[in-house]
Enzyme design. Structure first.
Site, PDB file in Angstrom:
ATOM      1  CG  LEU A  89      -4.643   1.336   4.726  1.00 24.43           C
ATOM      2  CD1 LEU A  89      -4.641   2.578   5.598  1.00 24.43           C
ATOM      3  CD2 LEU A  89      -5.969   1.169   3.998  1.00 24.43           C
ATOM      4  N   PRO A  90      -2.416   0.397   0.922  1.00 25.70           N
ATOM      5  CG  PRO A  90      -3.667   0.461  -1.050  1.00 25.70           C
ATOM      6  CD  PRO A  90      -3.778   0.666   0.434  1.00 25.70           C
ATOM      7  CB  THR A  97       5.487  -0.940   2.561  1.00 25.08           C
ATOM      8  OG1 THR A  97       5.460  -2.293   3.013  1.00 25.08           O
ATOM      9  CG2 THR A  97       6.921  -0.510   2.291  1.00 25.08           C
ATOM     10  CE  LYS A 129       7.934  -4.469   2.974  1.00 26.51           C
ATOM     11  NZ  LYS A 129       7.895  -5.893   2.695  1.00 26.51           N
TER      12      LYS A 129
HETATM   13  P1  NAD Z   1      -3.841  -4.524  -1.615  1.00 25.71           P
HETATM   14  O1  NAD Z   1      -3.934  -3.458  -2.644  1.00 25.71           O
HETATM   15  O2  NAD Z   1      -4.182  -5.944  -1.975  1.00 25.71           O
HETATM   16  O3  NAD Z   1      -4.785  -4.147  -0.359  1.00 25.71           O
HETATM   17  C1  NAD Z   1      -4.938  -2.848   0.138  1.00 25.71           C
HETATM   18  C2  NAD Z   1      -6.371  -2.724   0.637  1.00 25.71           C
HETATM   19  O4  NAD Z   1      -6.550  -1.408   1.155  1.00 25.71           O
HETATM   20  C3  NAD Z   1      -7.407  -2.915  -0.476  1.00 25.71           C
HETATM   21  O5  NAD Z   1      -8.360  -3.880  -0.086  1.00 25.71           O
HETATM   22  C4  NAD Z   1      -8.025  -1.525  -0.628  1.00 25.71           C
HETATM   23  O6  NAD Z   1      -9.387  -1.549  -1.007  1.00 25.71           O
HETATM   24  C5  NAD Z   1      -7.843  -0.979   0.767  1.00 25.71           C
HETATM   25  N1  NAD Z   1      -7.927   0.480   0.838  1.00 25.71           N
HETATM   26  C6  NAD Z   1      -7.389   1.400  -0.004  1.00 25.71           C
HETATM   27  N2  NAD Z   1      -7.697   2.644   0.409  1.00 25.71           N
HETATM   28  C7  NAD Z   1      -8.454   2.510   1.521  1.00 25.71           C
HETATM   29  C8  NAD Z   1      -9.082   3.431   2.392  1.00 25.71           C
HETATM   30  N3  NAD Z   1      -9.008   4.749   2.192  1.00 25.71           N
HETATM   31  N4  NAD Z   1      -9.785   2.939   3.422  1.00 25.71           N
HETATM   32  C9  NAD Z   1      -9.894   1.601   3.626  1.00 25.71           C
HETATM   33  N5  NAD Z   1      -9.307   0.677   2.840  1.00 25.71           N
HETATM   34  C10 NAD Z   1      -8.608   1.132   1.797  1.00 25.71           C
HETATM   35  O7  NAD Z   1      -2.382  -4.424  -1.009  1.00 25.71           O
HETATM   36  P2  NAD Z   1      -1.602  -5.548  -0.187  1.00 25.71           P
HETATM   37  O8  NAD Z   1      -0.880  -6.437  -1.127  1.00 25.71           O
HETATM   38  O9  NAD Z   1      -2.514  -6.111   0.839  1.00 25.71           O
HETATM   39  O10 NAD Z   1      -0.490  -4.631   0.523  1.00 25.71           O
HETATM   40  C11 NAD Z   1      -0.796  -3.787   1.604  1.00 25.71           C
HETATM   41  C12 NAD Z   1       0.509  -3.165   2.104  1.00 25.71           C
HETATM   42  O11 NAD Z   1       1.396  -4.213   2.485  1.00 25.71           O
HETATM   43  C13 NAD Z   1       1.238  -2.334   1.031  1.00 25.71           C
HETATM   44  O12 NAD Z   1       1.813  -1.210   1.650  1.00 25.71           O
HETATM   45  C14 NAD Z   1       2.290  -3.292   0.526  1.00 25.71           C
HETATM   46  O13 NAD Z   1       3.425  -2.590   0.031  1.00 25.71           O
HETATM   47  C15 NAD Z   1       2.613  -4.084   1.777  1.00 25.71           C
HETATM   48  N6  NAD Z   1       3.100  -5.454   1.550  1.00 25.71           N
HETATM   49  C16 NAD Z   1       2.522  -6.276   0.620  1.00 25.71           C
HETATM   50  C17 NAD Z   1       3.022  -7.572   0.441  1.00 25.71           C
HETATM   51  C18 NAD Z   1       2.411  -8.533  -0.561  1.00 25.71           C
HETATM   52  O14 NAD Z   1       3.023  -9.581  -0.814  1.00 25.71           O
HETATM   53  N7  NAD Z   1       1.241  -8.240  -1.124  1.00 25.71           N
HETATM   54  C19 NAD Z   1       4.092  -8.014   1.224  1.00 25.71           C
HETATM   55  C20 NAD Z   1       4.624  -7.177   2.181  1.00 25.71           C
HETATM   56  C21 NAD Z   1       4.127  -5.900   2.338  1.00 25.71           C
END
Ligand code: NAD
Length: 296
Positions: free
Chosen positions: A64-65, A95, A170
């Site tokens: 999740l975000p 994260t 992280k």
């Molecule tokens: P993203 O915003 O693309 O995806 C998050 C998903 O969570 C979305 O599909 C959203 O609809 C869903 N969501 C939000 N609230 C929700 C809820 N209450 N119930 C169910 N689903 C819900 O984010 P991401 O890029 O996939 O990143 C996710 C995590 O991973 C973050 O914490 C980010 O910091 C970490 N991260 C991301 C990357 C990257 O390159 N994108 C790399 C490493 C770590």
């Protein structure tokens, strides 16, 4: 194994695909219905809530975000902890701050459930290729049990220590990543302004002492690396607002520890400027545009 997977965004969706490919049975939930439908088409069972997603599973993974979403998904009405059987293992790969990770795990422990924090590094490319690094905070026993599942999505599965230490690893990594991306952007923009071919410059950096992931895998200058977000208008990838969140986690943790993070604070301000310009949803490597002359 039957896995409940919640959060099917840029990272979660490809991670869930890799679990399906490895033969696991998935029940998936996301507030974005289209993401659930897409995973359903790939063979996962769609769910209507976190509670629904975890009812029959042996293990839960959330991606999740930020911390507020993790609290809602685990502790909220129709949350994970309302619908779960005893003995189910919980993994949060979002994260977030170590404190929230420990609080949610404590709530799970009250129900006799074991939880690990297992944030990842490696970007969307690593998520697709199944080569992520997992930084795991958990008891040794829980780590041994979840390691084989994480290995379906990652190449390096590292036990960092007890609960919360995955998040510590992280945020330190992303503090450095946020800073190094700005350094590469600054160097590439200077080279361009001074008149060197940017491909030649990148080649030099990548075989010299300036080499780093921000340069050799994810170079912010367009036309250097075909698979990087810079080659597709900074779409996909790791949003600047998520980097801003991670730098906020690092500077806040540093404040608590009375530990200076001088470049981290400056990096935070620069990504804040990017976000203010309306580019917070773009990949963080778009920070290079702060250095480029506006197109005429
Ligand atoms: P993203 O915003 O693309 O995806 C998050 C998903 O969570 C979305 O599909 C959203 O609809 C869903 N969501 C939000 N609230 C929700 C809820 N209450 N119930 C169910 N689903 C819900 O984010 P991401 O890029 O996939 O990143 C996710 C995590 O991973 C973050 O914490 C980010 O910091 C970490 N991260 C991301 C990357 C990257 O390159 N994108 C790399 C490493 C770590």
């Amino acid at each position: 194994m039957r896995i409940g997977f919640i959060g099917l965004g840029n990272m979660g969706a490809p991670m869930a695909h890799n679990l399906l490919k490895a033969g696991h049975e998935l029940t998936v939930f996301d507030v974005n219905e289209r993401a659930v439908i897409a995973l359903g088409e790939a063979g996962a069972q769609p769910a209507a809530s976190p509670q629904d997603a975890v009812q029959t599973c042996d293990l839960v993974i959330t991606m999740l975000p930020a911390a507020a979403h993790v609290r809602t998904v685990y502790l909220g009405e129709q949350g994970v902890l309302t619908g779960i059987r005893p003995g189910v293992l919980l993994i949060d790969s979002s994260t977030i701050d170590p404190q929230t990770a420990r609080e949610v795990a404590a709530a799970a422990a009250e129900q006799g459930l074991s939880m690990a924090d297992a944030p990842v590094s490696g970007g969307t490319g690593g998520a697709q290729a199944g080569t992520l690094t997992f930084m795991v905070g958990a008891s040794a026993e829980l780590f041994d049990r979840i390691q084989p599942v994480l290995a379906c999505m990652g190449k390096n599965i590292v036990h960092c220590g007890e609960l919360g230490t995955g998040q510590i690893a992280k945020i330190c990594n992303n503090l450095l990543l946020g800073i190094s991306m700005i350094g590469v952007a600054e160097a590439m923009a200077l080279g361009d302004a001074l008149g060197i071919d940017t491909k030649i410059l990148a080649g030099i950096i990548n075989t010299s002492t300036g080499r780093c992931w921000s340069s050799d895998t994810y170079n912010p200058w367009p036309g250097i690396i075909e698979t990087a977000p810079s080659a597709r208008g900074y779409t996909g990838g790791f949003g600047a607002d998520l980097m801003l969140k991670d730098l906020g986690l690092a500077t806040e943790a540093a404040k608590q520890a009375r530990q200076p993070v001088l470049l981290g604070a400056l990096a935070q301000q620069l990504y804040q400027s990017m976000s203010q310009r309306g580019d917070g949803g773009k990949d963080f490597s778009g920070i290079v545009n702060l250095y480029r002359k506006p197109e005429v």
